[in-house]
Design a protein around this motif. Structure first.
Motif, PDB file in Angstrom:
ATOM      1  N   ARG A 177       0.820  -1.206   0.000  1.00  0.00           N
ATOM      2  CA  ARG A 177       0.000   0.000   0.000  1.00  0.00           C
ATOM      3  C   ARG A 177       0.863   1.270   0.000  1.00  0.00           C
ATOM      4  O   ARG A 177       0.361   2.356  -0.296  1.00  0.00           O
ATOM      5  N   ILE A 189       2.080   1.619  -4.348  1.00  0.00           N
ATOM      6  CA  ILE A 189       1.056   1.177  -5.301  1.00  0.00           C
ATOM      7  C   ILE A 189       1.472   1.433  -6.742  1.00  0.00           C
ATOM      8  O   ILE A 189       0.962   0.779  -7.658  1.00  0.00           O
ATOM      9  N   ASP A 195      -8.021  -0.525 -16.770  1.00  0.00           N
ATOM     10  CA  ASP A 195      -8.982  -0.244 -15.695  1.00  0.00           C
ATOM     11  C   ASP A 195      -8.854  -1.264 -14.566  1.00  0.00           C
ATOM     12  O   ASP A 195      -9.114  -0.948 -13.396  1.00  0.00           O
ATOM     13  N   THR A 232      -6.045  -0.121 -12.450  1.00  0.00           N
ATOM     14  CA  THR A 232      -6.515   0.996 -11.621  1.00  0.00           C
ATOM     15  C   THR A 232      -7.307   0.481 -10.423  1.00  0.00           C
ATOM     16  O   THR A 232      -7.161   0.985  -9.301  1.00  0.00           O
ATOM     17  N   ARG A 233      -8.142  -0.532 -10.642  1.00  0.00           N
ATOM     18  CA  ARG A 233      -8.900  -1.125  -9.536  1.00  0.00           C
ATOM     19  C   ARG A 233      -7.963  -1.744  -8.510  1.00  0.00           C
ATOM     20  O   ARG A 233      -8.193  -1.624  -7.299  1.00  0.00           O
ATOM     21  N   LYS A 289      -5.036  -0.762  -7.762  1.00  0.00           N
ATOM     22  CA  LYS A 289      -4.377   0.313  -7.009  1.00  0.00           C
ATOM     23  C   LYS A 289      -5.263   0.851  -5.895  1.00  0.00           C
ATOM     24  O   LYS A 289      -4.775   1.512  -4.977  1.00  0.00           O
ATOM     25  N   GLN A 290      -6.549   0.591  -5.968  1.00  0.00           N
ATOM     26  CA  GLN A 290      -7.478   1.074  -4.938  1.00  0.00           C
ATOM     27  C   GLN A 290      -7.623   0.098  -3.778  1.00  0.00           C
ATOM     28  O   GLN A 290      -8.261   0.417  -2.779  1.00  0.00           O
ATOM     29  N   HIS A 291      -7.037  -1.085  -3.931  1.00  0.00           N
ATOM     30  CA  HIS A 291      -7.141  -2.118  -2.901  1.00  0.00           C
ATOM     31  C   HIS A 291      -6.085  -1.872  -1.819  1.00  0.00           C
ATOM     32  O   HIS A 291      -5.015  -1.322  -2.097  1.00  0.00           O
ATOM     33  N   SER A 292      -6.376  -2.264  -0.590  1.00  0.00           N
ATOM     34  CA  SER A 292      -5.432  -2.015   0.526  1.00  0.00           C
ATOM     35  C   SER A 292      -4.323  -3.056   0.623  1.00  0.00           C
ATOM     36  O   SER A 292      -3.324  -2.841   1.276  1.00  0.00           O
ATOM     37  N   ASP A 317     -12.590  -6.871  -9.928  1.00  0.00           N
ATOM     38  CA  ASP A 317     -13.473  -6.327  -8.903  1.00  0.00           C
ATOM     39  C   ASP A 317     -14.217  -7.437  -8.176  1.00  0.00           C
ATOM     40  O   ASP A 317     -14.381  -7.401  -6.952  1.00  0.00           O
ATOM     41  N   SER A 353     -13.727  -7.974  -4.245  1.00  0.00           N
ATOM     42  CA  SER A 353     -14.921  -7.701  -3.435  1.00  0.00           C
ATOM     43  C   SER A 353     -15.327  -8.906  -2.606  1.00  0.00           C
ATOM     44  O   SER A 353     -15.867  -8.766  -1.512  1.00  0.00           O
TER      45      SER A 353
END
Length: 487
Positions: free
Chosen positions: A311, A314, A341, A344-345, A347-350, A380, A384
């Motif tokens: 994190r 990233i 994309d 990019t997804r 990169k949003q994960h912890s 995703d 998720s």
């Protein structure tokens, strides 16, 4: 006022201008060029007191020229700059005997300080140069966090200093240890790794130092321990924080004396090994709690090296994903690509499981995704559906009850051991880890008032003092940081 003529080589005119102005203000005479041929003319003519050059020049790679520079003028310090910013760039720079490697962009003040030191310090001889381009990169990433790791590793390659690598599970601690061995002075010797958390308590000394025939029930023959197996090479002690105290005492004696005896033996055996230790735990805290020997900590922690969690880097995710896709292709799992994309997804994960979690995700997607290009929807869906362990990085934990959080933490803790079990004494270890933060939170909430903290915790004041002493909790000028009404 500093003295010296600095030879600057960079094909970017804007960078040359910046360097000329900055170094001139610092009091140096500067000669600058945009090609390697002119730089070599100056060097071969005996000009300049220090070279500052980019690696990639339009007419020649600076690394190809450096062996000639060292043969002709071995006393001339060289600082290389590079926008490539890979682990191999740092290693090649170290092997070629450069004074320092600076990844672009860098701080001008740091550069001027480096130049000042380089002009007065004796230059060390270079190590033998390898053909590193064909070697598989053990560490990946161009982020600033990884650049500092590369620089520290490069400085350590030609030493036998003990290193303590810290970092969360899955950050690549064994990869860093392997890199120190593979590109260091002991590369021709063995690299032996042992996970201290995966060995039963009563077998640790036998695993480390070996045993003689008949030393204990089941010892049907003499067995060489990991120290003997690593003779002339590197011994990697993973999860050193889980080593029991009695084994710590024996290890300290071996490190001090440079020799050991096998279990059940009498004859001393020399131990010519470099020690690299690693842990995901806070060893300093374990020392304060009396769970780790302070003298052993200082023996092992000669050079501390912290590997950043994913994190904190990233920007390295695209490079890491491409590496894992390439590995899956070589292993016959399929030739897949991935949508931008989807990156990019990611990169949003912890990434609580760090690089290991990312690798597992990519391999799972390669196998399960029916498309040649992995879409963002698949990524995703996988992320998720995966239960995460929240990290203490500003995330809101209010939505998760404490028992759920503890359960998730323990689930991850047991997973780290694979098929093995954690060392004995888990109950007391977990309680101690929980007690310390709880008591400190109570003291913070009451501004250090022990009587009110004891009432808040439902403890006798003497019991609180005893626990504070056991956990080495010091009462200082604490401010009220916790809302009492929320406890």
């Amino acid at each position: 006022m500093p003295e010296g003529v600095i030879l600057v080589a960079d094909d970017d005119a804007a960078i040359r201008t910046i360097l000329i102005r900055a170094l001139s203000r610092a009091g140096y005479e500067v000669r600058a060029t945009g090609n390697a041929a002119t730089l070599w003319q100056w060097i071969s003519a005996g000009e300049g007191n220090l070279v500052l050059t980019d690696v990639v020049m339009p007419d020649q790679n600076a690394f190809d020229m450096l062996p000639q520079v060292r043969r002709l003028r071995p006393e001339l310090p060289v600082i290389v700059m590079s926008a490539q910013n890979t682990f191999m760039t740092a290693i090649q720079a170290s092997e070629l005997g450069v004074y320092e490697y600076l990844p672009k962009p860098f701080d001008i003040n740091e550069l001027t300080s480096l130049i000042g030191r380089a002009l007065v310090e004796p230059l060390q001889g270079p190590a033998a140069v390898k053909q590193s381009d064909e070697m598989q990169l053990p560490l990946i990433g161009r982020s600033p966090a990884m650049q500092e790791i590369y620089r520290v590793l490069a400085r350590l390659m030609q030493t036998d200093l003990s290193v303590m690598i810290s970092g969360e599970s899955g950050t690549g601690k064994e990869l860093a240890a392997q890199a120190l061995h593979d590109y260091g002075k002991r590369k021709n010797g063995p690299f032996v790794a042992i996970n201290m958390a995966a060995i039963p308590r009563d077998l640790i000394e036998s695993e480390l130092f070996g045993h003689e025939k008949g030393a204990f029930t089941g010892a049907a023959r003499r067995n060489a321990g990991r120290f003997e197996q690593a003779d002339g090479g590197t011994l990697f002690l993973d999860e050193i924080g889980d080593m029991p105290m009695e084994a710590q005492t024996r290890l300290l004696r071996v490190l001090q004396e440079g020799e050991f005896t096998r279990v059940g033996g009498q004859t001393p055996v020399k131990a010519d090994v470099r020690i690299i230790a690693a842990t995901h735990r806070d060893i300093g805290k374990l020392v304060r709690q009396g769970l780790f020997r302070e003298d052993l900590f200082y023996r092992l922690n000669v050079v501390p090296l912290r590997l950043p969690p994913l994190r904190e880097r990233i920007d390295d995710i695209p490079d890491l994903v491409q590496l894992f896709l390439t590995q899956s292709r070589k292993n016959g799992l399929g030739d897949k690509q991935i949508e931008n994309d989807a990156i990019t997804r990611m990169k949003q994960h912890s990434w609580p499981g760090n690089v290991r979690e990312l690798e597992n995700l990519v391999l799972r997607l390669v196998v399960l995704c029916p498309h040649e290009t992995i879409p963002v929807q698949d990524v995703d869906h996988e992320l998720s559906n995966k239960a995460e362990i929240p990290e203490n990085t500003g995330m809101n934990l209010a939505t998760m009850a404490l028992p759920q959080y503890v359960e998730a933490y323990l689930h991850s803790y047991f997973q780290d051991f694979g098929q093995a079990l954690p060392p004995a004494g888990l109950y007391q270890r977990i309680l101690r880890e929980f007690e310390g933060p709880l008591i400190e939170a109570a003291l913070d909430a009451t501004a250090g008032n022990q009587l009110r903290a004891a009432e808040l915790l439902g403890l006798n004041r003497n019991t609180l003092r005893k626990k504070m002493k056991e956990l080495d909790i010091i009462v200082d000028r604490r401010s009220k940081q916790v809302n009492l009404s929320a406890i």
